[in-house]
Write an enzyme that holds these catalytic residues in place. Sequence first.
Site, PDB file in Angstrom:
ATOM      1  N   LYS A 181       0.869  -1.173   0.000  1.00  0.00           N
ATOM      2  CA  LYS A 181       0.000   0.000   0.000  1.00  0.00           C
ATOM      3  C   LYS A 181       0.908   1.225   0.000  1.00  0.00           C
ATOM      4  O   LYS A 181       1.408   1.641   1.040  1.00  0.00           O
ATOM      5  CB  LYS A 181      -0.923   0.056   1.216  1.00  0.00           C
ATOM      6  CG  LYS A 181      -1.970   1.194   1.066  1.00  0.00           C
ATOM      7  CD  LYS A 181      -2.435   1.754   2.394  1.00  0.00           C
ATOM      8  CE  LYS A 181      -1.511   2.806   2.948  1.00  0.00           C
ATOM      9  NZ  LYS A 181      -1.432   4.054   2.122  1.00  0.00           N
ATOM     10  N   GLU A 234       9.795   1.931  10.800  1.00  0.00           N
ATOM     11  CA  GLU A 234      10.815   2.975  10.582  1.00  0.00           C
ATOM     12  C   GLU A 234      10.068   4.291  10.628  1.00  0.00           C
ATOM     13  O   GLU A 234       9.288   4.610   9.734  1.00  0.00           O
ATOM     14  CB  GLU A 234      11.520   2.757   9.236  1.00  0.00           C
ATOM     15  CG  GLU A 234      12.836   3.507   9.120  1.00  0.00           C
ATOM     16  CD  GLU A 234      12.657   4.956   8.702  1.00  0.00           C
ATOM     17  OE1 GLU A 234      12.775   5.834   9.595  1.00  0.00           O
ATOM     18  OE2 GLU A 234      12.389   5.207   7.528  1.00  0.00           O
ATOM     19  N   GLY A 288      -4.536   5.346   5.124  1.00  0.00           N
ATOM     20  CA  GLY A 288      -4.200   4.670   6.365  1.00  0.00           C
ATOM     21  C   GLY A 288      -5.387   4.079   7.094  1.00  0.00           C
ATOM     22  O   GLY A 288      -5.375   2.892   7.460  1.00  0.00           O
ATOM     23  N   PRO A 289      -6.458   4.873   7.304  1.00  0.00           N
ATOM     24  CA  PRO A 289      -7.623   4.326   8.001  1.00  0.00           C
ATOM     25  C   PRO A 289      -8.313   3.204   7.232  1.00  0.00           C
ATOM     26  O   PRO A 289      -9.006   2.384   7.841  1.00  0.00           O
ATOM     27  CB  PRO A 289      -8.551   5.546   8.129  1.00  0.00           C
ATOM     28  CG  PRO A 289      -7.640   6.734   8.056  1.00  0.00           C
ATOM     29  CD  PRO A 289      -6.565   6.332   7.092  1.00  0.00           C
ATOM     30  N   GLY A 290      -8.127   3.150   5.918  1.00  0.00           N
ATOM     31  CA  GLY A 290      -8.759   2.121   5.099  1.00  0.00           C
ATOM     32  C   GLY A 290      -7.857   0.920   4.923  1.00  0.00           C
ATOM     33  O   GLY A 290      -7.734   0.068   5.804  1.00  0.00           O
ATOM     34  N   VAL A 291      -7.200   0.844   3.780  1.00  0.00           N
ATOM     35  CA  VAL A 291      -6.377  -0.327   3.450  1.00  0.00           C
ATOM     36  C   VAL A 291      -5.249  -0.517   4.468  1.00  0.00           C
ATOM     37  O   VAL A 291      -4.916  -1.653   4.827  1.00  0.00           O
ATOM     38  CB  VAL A 291      -5.819  -0.202   2.023  1.00  0.00           C
ATOM     39  CG1 VAL A 291      -4.837  -1.328   1.720  1.00  0.00           C
ATOM     40  CG2 VAL A 291      -6.952  -0.211   1.004  1.00  0.00           C
ATOM     41  N   GLU A 331       9.026  16.849  14.870  1.00  0.00           N
ATOM     42  CA  GLU A 331       9.567  16.662  13.533  1.00  0.00           C
ATOM     43  C   GLU A 331       8.809  17.584  12.571  1.00  0.00           C
ATOM     44  O   GLU A 331       7.609  17.425  12.361  1.00  0.00           O
ATOM     45  CB  GLU A 331       9.419  15.207  13.101  1.00  0.00           C
ATOM     46  CG  GLU A 331      10.096  14.901  11.784  1.00  0.00           C
ATOM     47  CD  GLU A 331       9.981  13.438  11.400  1.00  0.00           C
ATOM     48  OE1 GLU A 331      10.952  12.899  10.841  1.00  0.00           O
ATOM     49  OE2 GLU A 331       8.912  12.838  11.649  1.00  0.00           O
ATOM     50  N   CYS A 375      13.409  11.685   7.244  1.00  0.00           N
ATOM     51  CA  CYS A 375      13.354  11.391   8.681  1.00  0.00           C
ATOM     52  C   CYS A 375      14.730  11.434   9.322  1.00  0.00           C
ATOM     53  O   CYS A 375      14.845  11.645  10.531  1.00  0.00           O
ATOM     54  CB  CYS A 375      12.708  10.029   8.912  1.00  0.00           C
ATOM     55  SG  CYS A 375      13.446   8.704   7.932  1.00  0.00           S
ATOM     56  N   GLY A 383      -4.769   2.928  -1.238  1.00  0.00           N
ATOM     57  CA  GLY A 383      -5.708   3.227  -0.168  1.00  0.00           C
ATOM     58  C   GLY A 383      -5.087   4.175   0.821  1.00  0.00           C
ATOM     59  O   GLY A 383      -3.906   4.535   0.724  1.00  0.00           O
TER      60      GLY A 383
END
Length: 476
Positions: free
Chosen positions: A171, A246, A204-207, A379, A279, A202
């Site tokens: 994803k 990560e 995050g809240p979905g797939v 961040e 990051c 998709g």
Amino acid sequence: MRDIRTFYINGEWVSPAAANDLEVINPSTEEPCAVISLGDQADTDAAVAAARAAFEPWMLTPLATRRDLIASILEVYKARAEDMAEAISLEMGAPIDMARTQQVGAGSWHIDGFLKALDTFQFERDFTATEKTLYEPIGVVGMITPWNWPMNQIALKAIPAIAVGCTTILKPSEIAPLSGHLFAEIVHEAGAPAGVFNLVNGDGPGVGSQLSAHPDVDMISFTGSTRAGKLISKSAADTLKRVSLELGGKGANIVFDDADGDAIKRGVIRCMNNTGQSCNAPTRMLVQEDRYAQAVDEAVAMANKIATGPAAEGGKHIGPVVSETQWNKIQGLIQAGIDEGARLVAGGPGRPEGTNRGYFVRPTIFADVTNDMTIAREEIFGPVLAMMPFKDEEQAIAIANDTPYGLTNYIQSQDTDRIRRVARRLRSGMVAANGGTFAQGSPFGGYKASGNGREGGVWGLEEFCEVKAVAGWAAE
């Protein structure tokens, strides 16, 4: 406008179970550049079922055959390099020259590194004369990847997982999905068996949540924010699947008074690279008091030389940040720095002069920051550097470690003993001194809120393996 509303499941491009279109925005223009579909539970289930059915045949496939597939993926990837550079530049705003070299190059570099690591990786290891330790694929792996270094992260997950015998579902970020779609085309062209690699777009809240909670997914490998990493870990807990994370960072760059003459310039460039959307960026610059005033002047001079411009244009400029949401977040944090009393010495709120479209951010530097300020704790993920003075080695280490994060820290000094001494005390998964770069296959990952896994090389292969002890193994 590109239409990539299909998913790649079981070796075929398939339509979503239900239409749920999302426009992809070009961050340089704020205009739609593509349309995707967001998957739902039926799409996730189909991809997981395909990966589950393919797992045992792929696990039992000879290593040489799996290695040949990875080599073929690398060959096709190189042939499609310009397509990949254009996709990444369009979707997330990396300037096209940077996209060609760093963004696309990161993917091929890691794929090549895994091929080398695979040639020496021991899947069977003698423990005693009659006991073997076996490294076996963990199973079906859900991979959730970010928008900031798309090919870097997809290569660090999909390649080692497939190489050791896992089957996969990707994803990619819904904000920057074009590169992931192209990677699926590359894997297909390279000849991957059906079900070994699958892609479902998709959010995050979905797939993302569906993969994390799915009982037939054995592992989730996630790169993204610490907040999302916590949610994924909680979602995965009910099925006790392995979760490799990560996450974010707030790297300290410790500049001692004996640092070389390019240390400040190098630190500013490293912070601003990829428009600050890394990051492992050194976003806190700690400078020893005797050199601090001069360092601020040098940093300002360097920041003022950094140009911003559209991603499609060639050159060494930085592009926009990825989205309006990110732009607003960065603007809020810049204002927080001003409100909390940090000294703004370069850049500041708003778009660069002469720019009224696109999610461009002025290269910004704050001096006289204290480690309790918001811009030192959170961040920012934009081209914003926080500078602060320190008295001695002990204080520098204390400031550097006073953060929830622990991904990458940096040291600038000509004293070899001090570099080694400080590196041992910094609580981070990686430490780089004097502009040093990490070798191919080096373990990438962090401590604390920066995550819990390692990616790259041998460590990246082991990440997707289960360890099995077998006693009574007949001597060969």
